[in-house]
Write a protein that holds these residues in place. Structure first.
Motif, PDB file in Angstrom:
ATOM      1  N   MET A  15      40.851  35.659  49.405  1.00 17.26           N
ATOM      2  CA  MET A  15      41.653  36.322  48.371  1.00 17.26           C
ATOM      3  C   MET A  15      42.112  37.714  48.810  1.00 17.26           C
ATOM      4  N   ARG A  16      41.219  38.459  49.415  1.00 20.09           N
ATOM      5  CA  ARG A  16      41.554  39.823  49.837  1.00 20.09           C
ATOM      6  C   ARG A  16      42.703  39.809  50.838  1.00 20.09           C
ATOM      7  N   ALA A  42      51.445  38.318  41.279  1.00 14.45           N
ATOM      8  CA  ALA A  42      52.278  37.155  40.983  1.00 14.45           C
ATOM      9  C   ALA A  42      52.576  36.374  42.261  1.00 14.45           C
ATOM     10  N   LEU A  43      52.913  37.093  43.336  1.00 12.40           N
ATOM     11  CA  LEU A  43      53.201  36.406  44.601  1.00 12.40           C
ATOM     12  C   LEU A  43      51.941  35.768  45.177  1.00 12.40           C
ATOM     13  N   ALA A  44      50.796  36.449  45.023  1.00  8.82           N
ATOM     14  CA  ALA A  44      49.537  35.906  45.540  1.00  8.82           C
ATOM     15  C   ALA A  44      48.990  34.780  44.658  1.00  8.82           C
ATOM     16  N   GLY A  45      49.506  34.681  43.426  1.00 10.12           N
ATOM     17  CA  GLY A  45      49.055  33.621  42.531  1.00 10.12           C
ATOM     18  C   GLY A  45      47.699  33.874  41.910  1.00 10.12           C
ATOM     19  N   VAL A  46      47.401  35.169  41.635  1.00  9.98           N
ATOM     20  CA  VAL A  46      46.123  35.520  41.013  1.00  9.98           C
ATOM     21  C   VAL A  46      46.395  36.485  39.868  1.00  9.98           C
ATOM     22  N   GLY A  47      45.339  36.859  39.158  1.00  3.78           N
ATOM     23  CA  GLY A  47      45.478  37.801  38.062  1.00  3.78           C
ATOM     24  C   GLY A  47      45.239  39.233  38.505  1.00  3.78           C
ATOM     25  N   ARG A  48      45.559  40.200  37.622  1.00  7.15           N
ATOM     26  CA  ARG A  48      45.375  41.613  37.927  1.00  7.15           C
ATOM     27  C   ARG A  48      43.904  41.944  38.194  1.00  7.15           C
ATOM     28  N   ARG A  49      42.994  41.281  37.486  1.00  5.58           N
ATOM     29  CA  ARG A  49      41.579  41.552  37.669  1.00  5.58           C
ATOM     30  C   ARG A  49      41.157  41.253  39.103  1.00  5.58           C
ATOM     31  N   TYR A  54      39.209  44.110  44.436  1.00  5.27           N
ATOM     32  CA  TYR A  54      39.192  44.446  45.860  1.00  5.27           C
ATOM     33  C   TYR A  54      39.815  45.806  46.164  1.00  5.27           C
ATOM     34  N   PHE A  55      40.768  46.231  45.354  1.00  4.70           N
ATOM     35  CA  PHE A  55      41.501  47.452  45.650  1.00  4.70           C
ATOM     36  C   PHE A  55      41.614  48.312  44.394  1.00  4.70           C
ATOM     37  N   PRO A  56      41.103  49.538  44.438  1.00  5.72           N
ATOM     38  CA  PRO A  56      41.185  50.420  43.267  1.00  5.72           C
ATOM     39  C   PRO A  56      42.614  50.799  42.898  1.00  5.72           C
ATOM     40  N   SER A  57      43.525  50.796  43.876  1.00 10.57           N
ATOM     41  CA  SER A  57      44.899  51.220  43.607  1.00 10.57           C
ATOM     42  C   SER A  57      45.853  50.514  44.567  1.00 10.57           C
ATOM     43  N   GLU A  67      37.767  51.394  55.013  1.00  9.36           N
ATOM     44  CA  GLU A  67      36.432  51.582  54.437  1.00  9.36           C
ATOM     45  C   GLU A  67      35.385  50.889  55.306  1.00  9.36           C
ATOM     46  N   ARG A  68      35.693  49.668  55.750  1.00 10.81           N
ATOM     47  CA  ARG A  68      34.769  48.951  56.637  1.00 10.81           C
ATOM     48  C   ARG A  68      34.614  49.671  57.959  1.00 10.81           C
ATOM     49  N   CYS A  69      35.727  50.175  58.490  1.00 10.90           N
ATOM     50  CA  CYS A  69      35.677  50.855  59.784  1.00 10.90           C
ATOM     51  C   CYS A  69      34.866  52.145  59.694  1.00 10.90           C
TER      52      CYS A  69
END
Length: 237
Positions: A15-16, A42-49, A54-57, A67-69
């Motif tokens: 998903m990410r 909408a393009l990814a086919g998922v909801g805002r939640r 995964y991403f604050p903004s 962040e991982r690096c």
């Protein structure tokens, strides 16, 4: 199976990754400012939640791997021993950031171009770079704790490592990711190591033998007589 992969479904990217891919597709087609989070989900086919899980903004989706690096860099520095040469260690830590960029040159070049166009993203990127620099500086401060001006040295060297790394990295990105980024970055970091690595040995100063002149003069003799005796003695020497 993780929930992220379960949500993506068999044969689909996590998903990410799907959210990042959708975001950059829209950024390239419409522009960053014209793309909303609703457009991305909408393009990814998922909801805002799912996006905000995964991403604050919206800015964070442009820098999904930093962040991982940063965590990898911090762990790498913490795992070092007191036998490690400090400047070499922080240079090796900076190479972890390079590896992140080199893993996906196409994405890295796209992000570089996008960041150049959007002032808000440039400011965000500066904050990301600052976190890297602070991680390097904090490690060096610990290693230089007993040195005179240890904190100053740590901050200056950390800034130099980041500046050298970024100079070479941006040169590679401007070339559309052509060639080996590690070669350019290694060359730049070598300057830092040559300037700050190890303890420089001060150049030897040749000592010149000095002549010592002893003149015995009568107490109360006029000054001109004393000078005359000195000149006479030097002349004989």
């Amino acid at each position: 199976m993780s929930s992220e992969k379960a949500e993506a479904g068999p044969g689909k990217p996590p998903m990410r990754d799907a959210l990042v891919a959708a975001a950059f597709q829209l950024f390239l087609e419409r522009g960053y400012e014209q793309t909303t989070v609703d457009d991305i989900v909408a393009l990814a086919g998922v909801g805002r939640r799912s996006f905000f899980r995964y991403f604050p903004s919206k800015e964070d989706v442009v820098f999904p791997d930093h962040e991982r690096c940063l965590a990898d860099m911090t762990a790498f520095l913490a795992e070092g021993s007191d036998d490690d040469e400090p400047v070499g260690r922080v240079c090796d830590a900076a190479r972890l950031v390079l590896r992140m960029y080199a893993e996906n040159p196409t994405f890295s070049v796209q992000r570089y171009r996008l960041t150049k166009q959007v002032p808000g993203l440039r400011a965000y990127e500066l904050s990301v770079v600052w976190h890297y620099e602070r991680a390097l500086a904090e490690y060096l401060r610990r290693r230089f704790a007993t040195r005179r001006d240890g904190t100053l040295q740590a901050d200056v060297i950390a800034a130099a490592v980041v500046a050298a790394h970024n100079n070479a990295l941006r040169s590679w990105l401007r070339s559309d990711g052509q060639g080996e980024a590690s070669t350019a970055v290694g060359h730049a970091l070598a300057y830092v190591q040559s300037a700050f690595g190890g303890t420089p040995v001060p150049p030897a100063v040749a000592r010149q033998e000095e002549d010592v002149v002893v003149v015995v003069s009568r107490r109360g003799a006029p000054l001109w007589r004393v000078v005359q005796e000195i000149e006479a003695t030097l002349g004989r020497g």
